[in-house]
Design a protein around this motif. Structure first.
Motif, mmCIF file in Angstrom:
data_model
loop_
_atom_site.group_PDB
_atom_site.id
_atom_site.type_symbol
_atom_site.label_atom_id
_atom_site.label_comp_id
_atom_site.label_asym_id
_atom_site.label_seq_id
_atom_site.Cartn_x
_atom_site.Cartn_y
_atom_site.Cartn_z
ATOM 1 N N UNK A 11 14.177 20.214 1.566
ATOM 2 C CA UNK A 11 15.457 19.704 0.841
ATOM 3 C C UNK A 11 15.367 18.227 0.874
ATOM 4 N N UNK A 12 14.938 17.514 1.994
ATOM 5 C CA UNK A 12 15.002 16.026 2.125
ATOM 6 C C UNK A 12 13.624 15.506 2.295
ATOM 7 N N UNK A 13 12.774 16.383 2.561
ATOM 8 C CA UNK A 13 11.403 15.813 2.838
ATOM 9 C C UNK A 13 10.383 15.932 1.700
ATOM 10 N N UNK A 14 9.268 15.349 1.539
ATOM 11 C CA UNK A 14 8.408 15.392 0.299
ATOM 12 C C UNK A 14 7.167 16.418 0.663
ATOM 13 N N UNK A 15 7.738 17.702 1.117
ATOM 14 C CA UNK A 15 6.866 18.692 1.279
ATOM 15 C C UNK A 15 7.605 20.036 0.751
ATOM 16 N N UNK A 19 7.095 23.873 7.605
ATOM 17 C CA UNK A 19 5.817 23.296 8.220
ATOM 18 C C UNK A 19 4.726 22.709 7.167
ATOM 19 N N UNK A 20 3.964 21.860 7.869
ATOM 20 C CA UNK A 20 3.073 21.158 7.073
ATOM 21 C C UNK A 20 1.881 21.863 7.284
ATOM 22 N N UNK A 21 1.621 22.698 6.325
ATOM 23 C CA UNK A 21 0.411 23.782 6.250
ATOM 24 C C UNK A 21 -0.380 23.636 4.887
ATOM 25 N N UNK A 22 -1.603 24.043 4.958
ATOM 26 C CA UNK A 22 -2.187 24.405 3.974
ATOM 27 C C UNK A 22 -2.889 25.845 3.832
ATOM 28 N N UNK A 23 -2.939 26.012 2.623
ATOM 29 C CA UNK A 23 -3.439 27.592 2.304
ATOM 30 C C UNK A 23 -4.657 27.440 1.302
ATOM 31 N N UNK A 24 -5.346 28.655 1.374
ATOM 32 C CA UNK A 24 -6.639 28.783 0.817
ATOM 33 C C UNK A 24 -6.161 29.263 -0.816
ATOM 34 N N UNK A 33 5.923 31.661 -3.368
ATOM 35 C CA UNK A 33 6.413 30.479 -2.754
ATOM 36 C C UNK A 33 7.586 30.824 -1.855
ATOM 37 N N UNK A 34 8.400 31.566 -2.213
ATOM 38 C CA UNK A 34 9.543 32.100 -1.444
ATOM 39 C C UNK A 34 9.216 33.133 -0.357
ATOM 40 N N UNK A 35 8.014 33.719 -0.484
ATOM 41 C CA UNK A 35 7.544 34.546 0.662
ATOM 42 C C UNK A 35 7.329 33.673 1.674
ATOM 43 N N UNK A 36 6.544 32.716 1.446
ATOM 44 C CA UNK A 36 5.773 31.646 2.478
ATOM 45 C C UNK A 36 6.980 30.895 2.863
ATOM 46 N N UNK A 37 7.921 30.531 2.362
ATOM 47 C CA UNK A 37 9.192 29.747 2.846
ATOM 48 C C UNK A 37 9.744 30.672 3.744
ATOM 49 N N UNK A 127 8.334 9.604 17.873
ATOM 50 C CA UNK A 127 9.519 8.665 17.375
ATOM 51 C C UNK A 127 9.247 7.171 17.292
ATOM 52 N N UNK A 128 8.386 6.840 18.511
ATOM 53 C CA UNK A 128 8.162 5.514 18.787
ATOM 54 C C UNK A 128 6.767 5.045 18.025
ATOM 55 N N UNK A 129 6.174 6.055 17.140
ATOM 56 C CA UNK A 129 4.935 5.537 16.302
ATOM 57 C C UNK A 129 5.252 5.058 15.179
ATOM 58 N N UNK A 130 4.294 4.612 14.112
ATOM 59 C CA UNK A 130 4.491 3.953 13.065
ATOM 60 C C UNK A 130 4.541 4.919 11.740
ATOM 61 N N UNK A 131 4.643 5.979 12.150
ATOM 62 C CA UNK A 131 4.850 7.120 11.110
ATOM 63 C C UNK A 131 6.283 6.931 10.360
ATOM 64 N N UNK A 132 6.230 7.539 9.062
ATOM 65 C CA UNK A 132 7.268 7.509 8.510
ATOM 66 C C UNK A 132 8.717 8.085 9.004
ATOM 67 N N UNK A 133 9.919 7.835 8.431
ATOM 68 C CA UNK A 133 10.929 8.755 9.017
ATOM 69 C C UNK A 133 10.803 9.949 8.582
ATOM 70 N N UNK A 134 10.338 10.718 7.387
ATOM 71 C CA UNK A 134 10.009 11.980 7.261
ATOM 72 C C UNK A 134 9.109 12.658 8.129
ATOM 73 N N UNK A 135 8.442 11.882 9.012
ATOM 74 C CA UNK A 135 7.442 12.514 9.968
ATOM 75 C C UNK A 135 8.355 12.434 11.411
ATOM 76 N N UNK A 136 9.193 11.703 11.648
ATOM 77 C CA UNK A 136 9.800 11.175 12.849
ATOM 78 C C UNK A 136 10.934 12.176 13.068
ATOM 79 N N UNK A 137 11.729 12.630 11.930
ATOM 80 C CA UNK A 137 12.949 13.251 12.155
ATOM 81 C C UNK A 137 12.941 14.453 12.840
ATOM 82 N N UNK A 138 11.950 15.354 12.211
ATOM 83 C CA UNK A 138 11.817 16.699 13.054
ATOM 84 C C UNK A 138 11.558 16.526 14.540
#
Length: 217
Positions: A11-15, A19-24, A33-37, A127-138
């Motif tokens: 709801x707040x992240x661009x994904x 989980x940050x996953x990829x499917x074939x 989409x609802x089932x995977x979610x 958290x101390x890396x240079x990633x974006x806050x969307x990656x740091x928050x979880x």
């Protein structure tokens, strides 16, 4: 908290999924989409439900600490030899019970400490890396929850150490000087035994679990 934060992350992240996953296949089409979610939410819930398994050993430690505290009150209220002997027998039984509890939960505590420490280290590194806050928050939420879970073990373990040692002070504050020499000698052994408090540790693997250990982490 961690499972809930991951579940509402999209709801707040661009994904599209927690989980940050990829499917074939195209997982963004309904109803897939609802089932995977929901699958991601269930996985997060199953990963975090182990906190409940760690809560029970912590409650056992609080129970042991409460028993030692009650015994200290009884030692201070001793008025005759019969009550003193009853407290001494209760202390012996309580030490055996505390040993059984610590032997039973120390490997569970080792797993909790290991995974919580790892979560704190890697979460803080991210958290101390240079990633974006969307990656740091979880990862920040995971590190905070790991701190809480480690504290959940360290606090009662430290309390068991304190209350098991306080029995010696309570026994010394009793009316031991009114007892016969045989009872006084038995009381000396009780006080000496309390100099080795009940601790949770595994030699060469897990140091004594206490608030000092928690602050070192």
């Amino acid at each position: 908290m961690t499972a809930a934060s991951m579940a509402v992350g999209p709801l707040f992240l661009p994904q599209p999924f927690p989980g940050d996953t990829e499917y074939p296949f195209d997982a963004l089409q309904q109803p897939l989409r609802t089932v995977v979610y929901m699958h991601h939410v269930i996985i997060a819930y199953q990963c975090m439900i182990q906190v409940s398994a760690n809560t029970f050993p912590a409650l056992l430690l609080w129970f042991v600490a409460a028993k030692f505290d009650i015994l200290s009150v009884r030692f201070r209220a001793v008025t005759n030899v019969k009550e003193l002997h009853r407290c001494i027998r209760e202390h012996y039984r309580l030490l055996r019970y505390a040993k059984e509890v610590t032997l039973a939960i120390r490997y569970i505590a080792l797993l909790c400490v290991t995974f919580s420490t790892g979560a704190v280290i890697f979460g803080c590194l991210t958290f101390m890396s240079r990633h974006s806050w969307s990656v740091k928050a979880p990862f920040l939420m995971i590190a905070l929850c790991a701190f809480v879970e480690l504290y959940m073990y360290a606090w009662p373990a430290d309390n068991v150490m304190s209350t098991s040692g306080d029995v010696a002070t309570a026994a010394y504050n009793s009316l031991w000087y009114n007892d016969d020499p045989a009872s006084q000698k038995i009381l000396i052994y009780v006080i000496l035994r309390c100099q080795r408090p009940v601790t949770i540790s595994i030699p060469c693997v897990l140091p004594t679990l206490s608030m000092n250990y928690y602050t070192s982490v």
